[in-house]
Design a protein around this motif. Sequence first.
Motif, PDB file in Angstrom:
ATOM      1  N   UNK A 181      34.186  34.365  27.071  1.00 23.90           N
ATOM      2  CA  UNK A 181      35.245  33.844  27.941  1.00 23.90           C
ATOM      3  C   UNK A 181      36.534  33.568  27.150  1.00 23.90           C
ATOM      4  N   UNK A 182      36.950  34.553  26.368  1.00 24.11           N
ATOM      5  CA  UNK A 182      38.175  34.413  25.585  1.00 24.11           C
ATOM      6  C   UNK A 182      39.399  34.718  26.449  1.00 24.11           C
ATOM      7  N   UNK A 183      40.454  33.940  26.246  1.00 24.81           N
ATOM      8  CA  UNK A 183      41.649  34.053  27.095  1.00 24.81           C
ATOM      9  C   UNK A 183      42.240  35.452  27.062  1.00 24.81           C
ATOM     10  N   UNK A 184      42.398  36.015  25.880  1.00 23.04           N
ATOM     11  CA  UNK A 184      43.021  37.334  25.780  1.00 23.04           C
ATOM     12  C   UNK A 184      42.158  38.411  26.419  1.00 23.04           C
ATOM     13  N   UNK A 185      40.882  38.212  26.410  1.00 27.23           N
ATOM     14  CA  UNK A 185      39.979  39.142  27.083  1.00 27.23           C
ATOM     15  C   UNK A 185      40.227  39.099  28.589  1.00 27.23           C
ATOM     16  N   UNK A 186      40.458  37.905  29.108  1.00 28.35           N
ATOM     17  CA  UNK A 186      40.704  37.780  30.548  1.00 28.35           C
ATOM     18  C   UNK A 186      41.983  38.492  30.965  1.00 28.35           C
ATOM     19  N   UNK A 187      42.965  38.571  30.060  1.00 24.81           N
ATOM     20  CA  UNK A 187      44.205  39.278  30.398  1.00 24.81           C
ATOM     21  C   UNK A 187      43.915  40.727  30.780  1.00 24.81           C
ATOM     22  N   UNK A 188      43.021  41.364  30.038  1.00 25.58           N
ATOM     23  CA  UNK A 188      42.692  42.770  30.296  1.00 25.58           C
ATOM     24  C   UNK A 188      42.028  42.915  31.654  1.00 25.58           C
ATOM     25  N   UNK A 189      41.109  42.006  31.962  1.00 20.55           N
ATOM     26  CA  UNK A 189      40.409  42.066  33.243  1.00 20.55           C
ATOM     27  C   UNK A 189      41.390  41.888  34.389  1.00 20.55           C
ATOM     28  N   UNK A 190      42.273  40.901  34.275  1.00 22.26           N
ATOM     29  CA  UNK A 190      43.237  40.620  35.343  1.00 22.26           C
ATOM     30  C   UNK A 190      44.161  41.810  35.577  1.00 22.26           C
ATOM     31  N   UNK A 191      44.505  42.523  34.524  1.00 23.94           N
ATOM     32  CA  UNK A 191      45.451  43.631  34.641  1.00 23.94           C
ATOM     33  C   UNK A 191      44.807  44.968  34.974  1.00 23.94           C
ATOM     34  N   UNK A 192      43.538  45.172  34.574  1.00 25.43           N
ATOM     35  CA  UNK A 192      42.986  46.524  34.656  1.00 25.43           C
ATOM     36  C   UNK A 192      41.680  46.668  35.440  1.00 25.43           C
ATOM     37  N   UNK A 193      40.962  45.600  35.676  1.00 29.69           N
ATOM     38  CA  UNK A 193      39.725  45.732  36.445  1.00 29.69           C
ATOM     39  C   UNK A 193      40.062  45.862  37.936  1.00 29.69           C
ATOM     40  N   UNK A 194      39.072  46.246  38.716  1.00 24.06           N
ATOM     41  CA  UNK A 194      39.287  46.493  40.141  1.00 24.06           C
ATOM     42  C   UNK A 194      39.574  45.204  40.908  1.00 24.06           C
ATOM     43  N   UNK A 195      40.187  45.354  42.076  1.00 25.79           N
ATOM     44  CA  UNK A 195      40.441  44.199  42.939  1.00 25.79           C
ATOM     45  C   UNK A 195      39.138  43.516  43.330  1.00 25.79           C
ATOM     46  N   UNK A 196      38.118  44.295  43.587  1.00 29.03           N
ATOM     47  CA  UNK A 196      36.826  43.720  43.984  1.00 29.03           C
ATOM     48  C   UNK A 196      36.246  42.858  42.863  1.00 29.03           C
ATOM     49  N   UNK A 197      36.407  43.308  41.619  1.00 26.59           N
ATOM     50  CA  UNK A 197      35.892  42.507  40.489  1.00 26.59           C
ATOM     51  C   UNK A 197      36.666  41.191  40.402  1.00 26.59           C
ATOM     52  N   UNK A 198      37.979  41.264  40.557  1.00 29.77           N
ATOM     53  CA  UNK A 198      38.789  40.044  40.496  1.00 29.77           C
ATOM     54  C   UNK A 198      38.382  39.063  41.593  1.00 29.77           C
ATOM     55  N   UNK A 199      38.187  39.570  42.799  1.00 26.30           N
ATOM     56  CA  UNK A 199      37.825  38.691  43.916  1.00 26.30           C
ATOM     57  C   UNK A 199      36.464  38.041  43.697  1.00 26.30           C
TER      58      UNK A 199
END
Length: 300
Positions: A84-102
């Motif tokens: 759960x590293x902050x910089x790792x979350x940046x990648x998810x927020x920017x590049x993972x699917x909308x469904x994953x974010x939701x």
Amino acid sequence: MKRRNRPAATLIKEYSDKKSGKVSEARRELQQRFAHLDWSLQKKILTAHLQSCPSDRNWAYPRLMSLWDKSFQPIIEELWQTYHEERCSWIIVNHFSDDYLKSHLEELSQGRNYYFICRRLGADKQFPIDCSRLRPSDYLALMAYLKRPIEAPTAMKLVYAIAERECLSSHYLPMHRQWLEPRQIKPSPLMLDSLDRVHYYLHELPDHDALKLFETWCNRVTDDVLQSPEYKCLLQKPIGDDAFNEKVHTLLLKHMARHLPAETQKTTLSKMTKYNDTLEQLVHTFDLEEFVPQLPSSYF
């Protein structure tokens, strides 16, 4: 003689072998040469760093923001679930699917991430945006970006919060960005970068009711400054442009505070005179006798 570069593949091998005794040297060379290598080698370097220590992962995360490839998704997802590293979350927020974010909304919505999640998901008008989780300027920027309407009173409440923050700021920045005159003889809240941005955001909203209220507020502040005895006194003083502009900046903040809503005006002015040395110096340096009596004595 200057040492010749060794093959990048050799450096990657030495970096990945933690028993090689050459990890630090290989890391340094790989990071220095990274931007000039081809993509196939960059992918190997990024993968090796993601599989290493926290500092090396944090070096890789920002580079993946701009060099994203879906082949990295499994390792990024695993790293997020593990650390759960902050910089790792940046990648998810920017590049993972909308469904994953939701499906991972709450765990990913920490800090500034919430703003960027809203930028992505807010195109769906049914997606709720919690104003209380955003800074006032971020909320206005978000609504402008998404072209969502804001009721004028709500928008002005955010404007006042931004103006109050400016009034209590302890530093002075020259107001020269788009104001070409060397001496600011018509001070306006729009000279401050934060409120200049507010003006842009309000202009981008679907309706301009809040924009009209904001421009009226700015004009009232300007008129208040120009008519003040402090400002008229400054015009008579033989001081340089920079010193003049700094004093005008202080006066501008004071009169902005005077045009805040009644429930915050008193507190803001009180804090300004308590913590803003420049405000006090302006009174004593220019012998502005009218300066203090204009405000209730309880403010001081």
